[in-house]
Design a protein around this motif. Structure first.
Motif, PDB file in Angstrom:
ATOM      1  N   GLN A   1       0.832  -1.203   0.000  1.00 45.89           N
ATOM      2  CA  GLN A   1       0.000   0.000   0.000  1.00 45.89           C
ATOM      3  C   GLN A   1       0.870   1.258   0.000  1.00 45.89           C
ATOM      4  N   GLU A   2       1.951   1.234   0.771  1.00 50.40           N
ATOM      5  CA  GLU A   2       2.845   2.394   0.810  1.00 50.40           C
ATOM      6  C   GLU A   2       3.565   2.572  -0.522  1.00 50.40           C
ATOM      7  N   LEU A   3       3.984   1.479  -1.133  1.00 52.13           N
ATOM      8  CA  LEU A   3       4.660   1.573  -2.431  1.00 52.13           C
ATOM      9  C   LEU A   3       3.712   2.068  -3.515  1.00 52.13           C
ATOM     10  N   VAL A   4       2.440   1.699  -3.399  1.00 53.64           N
ATOM     11  CA  VAL A   4       1.435   2.218  -4.328  1.00 53.64           C
ATOM     12  C   VAL A   4       1.294   3.727  -4.147  1.00 53.64           C
ATOM     13  N   SER A   5       1.291   4.183  -2.890  1.00 55.28           N
ATOM     14  CA  SER A   5       1.156   5.623  -2.631  1.00 55.28           C
ATOM     15  C   SER A   5       2.359   6.394  -3.150  1.00 55.28           C
ATOM     16  N   ARG A   6       3.507   5.737  -3.220  1.00 56.69           N
ATOM     17  CA  ARG A   6       4.715   6.364  -3.755  1.00 56.69           C
ATOM     18  C   ARG A   6       4.782   6.267  -5.281  1.00 56.69           C
ATOM     19  N   ARG A   7       3.817   5.571  -5.862  1.00 56.92           N
ATOM     20  CA  ARG A   7       3.658   5.461  -7.326  1.00 56.92           C
ATOM     21  C   ARG A   7       4.764   4.654  -7.987  1.00 56.92           C
TER      22      ARG A   7
ATOM     23  N   TYR B   1       8.961  13.441  -6.263  1.00 55.27           N
ATOM     24  CA  TYR B   1       9.068  13.134  -7.692  1.00 55.27           C
ATOM     25  C   TYR B   1      10.369  12.410  -8.022  1.00 55.27           C
ATOM     26  N   THR B   2      11.401  12.619  -7.215  1.00 55.96           N
ATOM     27  CA  THR B   2      12.622  11.824  -7.387  1.00 55.96           C
ATOM     28  C   THR B   2      12.340  10.363  -7.101  1.00 55.96           C
ATOM     29  N   GLU B   3      11.605  10.113  -6.034  1.00 55.65           N
ATOM     30  CA  GLU B   3      11.261   8.737  -5.663  1.00 55.65           C
ATOM     31  C   GLU B   3      10.334   8.103  -6.695  1.00 55.65           C
ATOM     32  N   VAL B   4       9.365   8.869  -7.186  1.00 57.90           N
ATOM     33  CA  VAL B   4       8.462   8.356  -8.221  1.00 57.90           C
ATOM     34  C   VAL B   4       9.260   7.896  -9.441  1.00 57.90           C
ATOM     35  N   SER B   5      10.349   8.585  -9.740  1.00 52.30           N
ATOM     36  CA  SER B   5      11.127   8.260 -10.936  1.00 52.30           C
ATOM     37  C   SER B   5      12.103   7.109 -10.730  1.00 52.30           C
ATOM     38  N   ASN B   6      12.131   6.499  -9.548  1.00 56.47           N
ATOM     39  CA  ASN B   6      13.098   5.422  -9.289  1.00 56.47           C
ATOM     40  C   ASN B   6      13.036   4.280 -10.305  1.00 56.47           C
ATOM     41  N   PRO B   7      11.844   3.810 -10.713  1.00 58.88           N
ATOM     42  CA  PRO B   7      11.838   2.745 -11.722  1.00 58.88           C
ATOM     43  C   PRO B   7      12.448   3.173 -13.057  1.00 58.88           C
ATOM     44  N   ILE B   8      12.430   4.467 -13.336  1.00 61.44           N
ATOM     45  CA  ILE B   8      13.043   4.984 -14.562  1.00 61.44           C
ATOM     46  C   ILE B   8      14.551   5.126 -14.360  1.00 61.44           C
ATOM     47  N   ARG B   9      14.935   5.649 -13.206  1.00 65.86           N
ATOM     48  CA  ARG B   9      16.352   5.828 -12.892  1.00 65.86           C
ATOM     49  C   ARG B   9      17.082   4.493 -12.840  1.00 65.86           C
ATOM     50  N   SER B  10      16.357   3.389 -12.567  1.00 68.47           N
ATOM     51  CA  SER B  10      16.984   2.081 -12.406  1.00 68.47           C
ATOM     52  C   SER B  10      17.714   1.632 -13.659  1.00 68.47           C
ATOM     53  N   TYR B  11      17.368   2.200 -14.824  1.00 70.64           N
ATOM     54  CA  TYR B  11      17.967   1.742 -16.069  1.00 70.64           C
ATOM     55  C   TYR B  11      19.396   2.247 -16.278  1.00 70.64           C
ATOM     56  N   GLY B  12      19.890   3.107 -15.398  1.00 70.98           N
ATOM     57  CA  GLY B  12      21.265   3.547 -15.578  1.00 70.98           C
ATOM     58  C   GLY B  12      21.970   3.880 -14.286  1.00 70.98           C
ATOM     59  N   ILE B  13      21.283   3.673 -13.175  1.00 67.36           N
ATOM     60  CA  ILE B  13      21.782   4.214 -11.915  1.00 67.36           C
ATOM     61  C   ILE B  13      23.047   3.519 -11.421  1.00 67.36           C
ATOM     62  N   VAL B  14      23.323   2.293 -11.890  1.00 66.13           N
ATOM     63  CA  VAL B  14      24.543   1.618 -11.456  1.00 66.13           C
ATOM     64  C   VAL B  14      25.562   1.507 -12.601  1.00 66.13           C
ATOM     65  N   ASP B  15      25.306   2.193 -13.695  1.00 61.13           N
ATOM     66  CA  ASP B  15      26.240   2.197 -14.812  1.00 61.13           C
ATOM     67  C   ASP B  15      27.512   2.948 -14.418  1.00 61.13           C
ATOM     68  N   ALA B  16      28.675   2.313 -14.625  1.00 64.50           N
ATOM     69  CA  ALA B  16      29.942   2.903 -14.173  1.00 64.50           C
ATOM     70  C   ALA B  16      30.194   4.260 -14.817  1.00 64.50           C
ATOM     71  N   GLY B  17      29.888   4.379 -16.103  1.00 59.32           N
ATOM     72  CA  GLY B  17      30.092   5.656 -16.777  1.00 59.32           C
ATOM     73  C   GLY B  17      29.203   6.744 -16.216  1.00 59.32           C
ATOM     74  N   TRP B  18      27.940   6.389 -15.939  1.00 61.36           N
ATOM     75  CA  TRP B  18      27.022   7.378 -15.378  1.00 61.36           C
ATOM     76  C   TRP B  18      27.469   7.792 -13.987  1.00 61.36           C
ATOM     77  N   LEU B  19      27.957   6.849 -13.173  1.00 55.73           N
ATOM     78  CA  LEU B  19      28.387   7.177 -11.815  1.00 55.73           C
ATOM     79  C   LEU B  19      29.548   8.165 -11.831  1.00 55.73           C
ATOM     80  N   SER B  20      30.500   7.939 -12.713  1.00 56.45           N
ATOM     81  CA  SER B  20      31.629   8.871 -12.823  1.00 56.45           C
ATOM     82  C   SER B  20      31.156  10.241 -13.294  1.00 56.45           C
ATOM     83  N   GLN B  21      30.231  10.247 -14.248  1.00 55.27           N
ATOM     84  CA  GLN B  21      29.675  11.505 -14.735  1.00 55.27           C
ATOM     85  C   GLN B  21      28.919  12.230 -13.620  1.00 55.27           C
TER      86      GLN B  21
END
Length: 228
Positions: A54-60, A157-177
């Motif tokens: 229920q809480e995760l649903v509220s966080r979208r 809105y940062t938290e809402v975007s977590n499923p979108i951010r997941s597609y690059g959030i652990v990429d080594a190049g992105w982390l350095s950037q």
């Protein structure tokens, strides 16, 4: 049947672990979250799982259609554009109202978090720690604007975007950037360069969004080819 209230600490643990799975791509969009599987995984009662969902649903970040299992949220292109439009508006406004110069103690705290995040990235630390420090950096950055309600909206809105951010959030190049761009943000604050800071905070969120959009387009093309 009466249930004991779900322990808030236990529910938070389930939420934290599921969010981490979503953020780091271990749970992908549309993946099913069955209550029985979650009960077994976390060794908890059904009402604990339901409270967490229920809480995760509220966080979208999760959807729960009536009489069906919960699933990881799968965004449409329009939803992604709208979410990122909101993030851009809110973050630009935080920069717009940020005092110049910013409070010395706030800047010092931001620099300390920057150093910890940069060190964690350089050392190849656990992804969860890197993500935590990344979000802490942004929380401290936008806290410099002095408007707590605006900061809450940015965090939402940062938290809402977590499923979108997941597609690059652990990429080594992105982390350095990300480390490089965080440093540029600090420099812009020190120089009281509001225009540059406003551009940086918007540009900074685009790489993971663009990766999501490319992969979403690839999935749509594959689906169209399969249904031809």
């Amino acid at each position: 049947m009466n249930h004991q209230p779900a322990s808030s600490a236990t529910v938070r643990t389930v939420i934290r672990d599921l969010e981490a799975d979503i953020i780091f791509g271990r749970l992908r969009p549309n993946e099913e979250l069955t209550e029985d599987a979650l009960m077994e995984r976390f060794s908890v009662k059904r009402h604990v799982v339901r409270s967490a969902i229920q809480e995760l649903v509220s966080r979208r970040v999760v959807t729960k259609p009536p009489s069906r299992s919960a699933r990881v949220k799968d965004f449409t292109l329009d939803e992604v554009r709208e979410i990122y439009h909101m993030r851009e508006l809110l973050q630009r406004d935080a920069v717009r109202i940020m005092p110049q110069p910013v409070p010395a103690d706030g800047l010092a705290a931001l620099k300390a978090t920057y150093d910890r995040h940069a060190a964690a990235v350089a050392a190849g630390a656990d992804g969860g720690l890197i993500h935590q420090l990344n979000d802490e950096f942004h929380d401290r950055l936008f806290a410099l604007c002095g408007n707590r309600e605006l900061c809450k909206a940015i965090a939402f809105y940062t938290e809402v975007s977590n499923p979108i951010r997941s597609y690059g959030i652990v990429d080594a190049g992105w982390l350095s950037q990300a480390v490089e761009e965080h440093g540029a943000m600090i420099l812009a604050i020190e120089r009281q360069d509001r225009d540059t800071l406003a551009r940086l905070v918007v540009d900074h969120m685009q790489p993971t969004r663009h990766r999501w959009e490319v992969l979403h387009a690839d999935r749509a093309l594959s689906h169209a080819q399969l249904t031809d």
